[in-house]
Design an enzyme around this catalytic site. Structure first.
Site, short mmCIF file in Angstrom:
data_model
loop_
_atom_site.label_atom_id
_atom_site.label_comp_id
_atom_site.label_asym_id
_atom_site.label_seq_id
_atom_site.Cartn_x
_atom_site.Cartn_y
_atom_site.Cartn_z
N ILE A 202 12.94 33.69 51.75
CA ILE A 202 14.42 33.86 52.01
C ILE A 202 14.40 35.51 52.34
O ILE A 202 13.79 35.98 51.24
CB ILE A 202 14.94 33.53 50.49
CG1 ILE A 202 14.97 31.70 49.88
CG2 ILE A 202 16.72 33.82 51.10
CD1 ILE A 202 15.70 31.37 51.22
N HIS A 203 15.63 35.70 53.48
CA HIS A 203 15.24 37.11 53.73
C HIS A 203 16.86 37.53 54.44
O HIS A 203 16.70 39.19 54.11
CB HIS A 203 14.01 37.83 54.27
CG HIS A 203 14.32 37.59 55.46
ND1 HIS A 203 14.07 36.35 56.63
CD2 HIS A 203 14.47 37.95 57.20
CE1 HIS A 203 13.98 35.74 57.48
NE2 HIS A 203 14.23 37.03 58.38
N ARG A 204 17.45 36.63 55.31
CA ARG A 204 18.65 37.00 55.98
C ARG A 204 19.45 37.69 54.91
O ARG A 204 19.67 36.90 53.94
CB ARG A 204 19.41 35.93 56.57
CG ARG A 204 17.87 35.58 57.65
CD ARG A 204 18.80 34.13 58.40
NE ARG A 204 18.00 34.10 59.50
CZ ARG A 204 17.87 34.91 60.79
NH1 ARG A 204 18.14 36.21 60.88
NH2 ARG A 204 17.23 34.17 61.96
#
Length: 351
Positions: A202-204
């Site tokens: 998860i990074h957005r």
């Protein structure tokens, strides 16, 4: 012929590796690394593992707000373009590095080559969507990974020098998969058993910048009983700390530092399912024939949605949990080319 290549983020390193390997057999290439990803685990290790030539220029821009980051890149790239006088400037994907390079080249009348052109999520709240659209509209050569991407460009009246050559990330996976099998020890190092864990990334910003969304996501992870491994992005780690959200409260989760490309391929190939908000990881899951759950409302990789190979959930806790627990038997198709995209790109540039 001289090509100036702009890269700055993990996905671009992966895409550039197979193209540079072929390109340098036929013409001169100079690489500019903007420094958008500057952590050693997000940058240096990829150059080493993928045998990407050392950058000729490292701008060291680092993180920052979109305007500041893109503006600093443009100022520094412009000086190099004026000095190097390349025949073409090549950009990849949809990052701020991509947009900065494309805008500088277009204003200096250097033809832009855009690799991975034509992608659309149709969500302009995503900064990547703005970068894609702007870059495509100033590019001279548009190399698309799929038929859908070609159609998207046609719908925007971009039809000149548009080519579906397949996906260069597929080239990279095919080239490195066996090497990963030989060299990676990540399963042993992390105490994981093949097909007995879920892989998380998860990074957005659309997720990490919203505390409620992150609470929902972690709530879903807490309810997934299987082992979960999460190579956590530095930005995500900092955001969770800012929000006071503690991953120690999530049972059966192994949080590890970002991993190199070979370790990531191994983690993906051996996962029971992949849960992500990354465009690149969605594709790699598809290449590896591993079911994927994408924590987004839209995806630019619509081909992966067919046959439930990839399921979109948004950040609703119940939807995430249901998608992860759902038994699926997807059928995978050869929609991303034949693994020879890099050769096709170079042949078309030569012509």
């Amino acid at each position: 012929m001289k090509i100036l290549t702009i890269i700055g983020a993990r996905p671009q390193f992966i895409k550039a590796a197979p193209v540079s390997r072929v390109l340098r057999k036929h013409m001169e290439e100079k690489i500019i690394h903007t420094g958008q990803h500057y952590d050693a685990n997000m940058s240096d290790i990829f150059f080493e593992e993928l045998h990407i030539p050392k950058p000729d220029y490292h701008l060291g821009v680092g993180s920052g707000n979109h305007g500041k980051q893109t503006g600093e890149m443009m100022a520094k790239i412009e000086d190099i373009v004026l000095s190097e006088k390349p025949d073409y400037l090549m950009v990849y994907g949809d990052t701020n590095s991509t947009l900065a390079g494309a805008l500088v080249a277009a204003k200096l009348h250097v033809p832009v080559i855009h690799i991975e052109a034509g992608l659309r999520s149709f969500n302009k709240k995503m900064p990547e969507e703005i970068n894609r659209i702007m870059t495509d509209h100033v590019s001279e050569f548009l190399f698309c990974p799929t038929d859908t991407a070609v159609t998207n460009l046609d719908n925007e009246n971009i039809t000149h020098n548009v080519f579906n050559i397949g996906d260069v990330m597929y080239d990279a996976v095919l080239y490195n998969r066996e090497l990963a099998n030989e060299k990676s020890t990540i399963l042993e190092d992390a105490g994981l058993t093949a097909k007995k864990y879920h892989l998380i990334t998860i990074h957005r910003a659309e997720n990490t910048d919203d505390i409620e969304k992150m609470k929902n996501i972690l709530d879903a992870f807490s309810k997934i009983e299987d082992v979960k491994v999460w190579p956590i992005h530095p930005r995500t780690k900092h955001k969770l700390a800012d929000y006071g959200l503690n991953l120690d409260d999530v049972p059966n989760i192994k949080v590890i530092d970002p991993v190199g490309y070979l370790d990531m391929l191994t983690l993906e190939a051996n996962a029971k399912k992949i849960v992500t908000d990354s465009g690149g990881v969605q594709k790699e899951a598809y290449f590896m024939k591993v079911p994927c759950v994408t924590i987004r409302e839209q995806t630019e990789w619509v081909e992966t949605l067919e046959g439930e190979a990839n399921i979109l959930t948004g950040t609703d806790t119940g939807k995430i949990l249901a998608a992860v627990q759902k038994e699926v038997s997807p059928q995978y198709k050869e929609v991303f080319g034949d693994g020879q995209a890099s050769e096709k790109i170079v042949e078309l540039i030569k012509k």
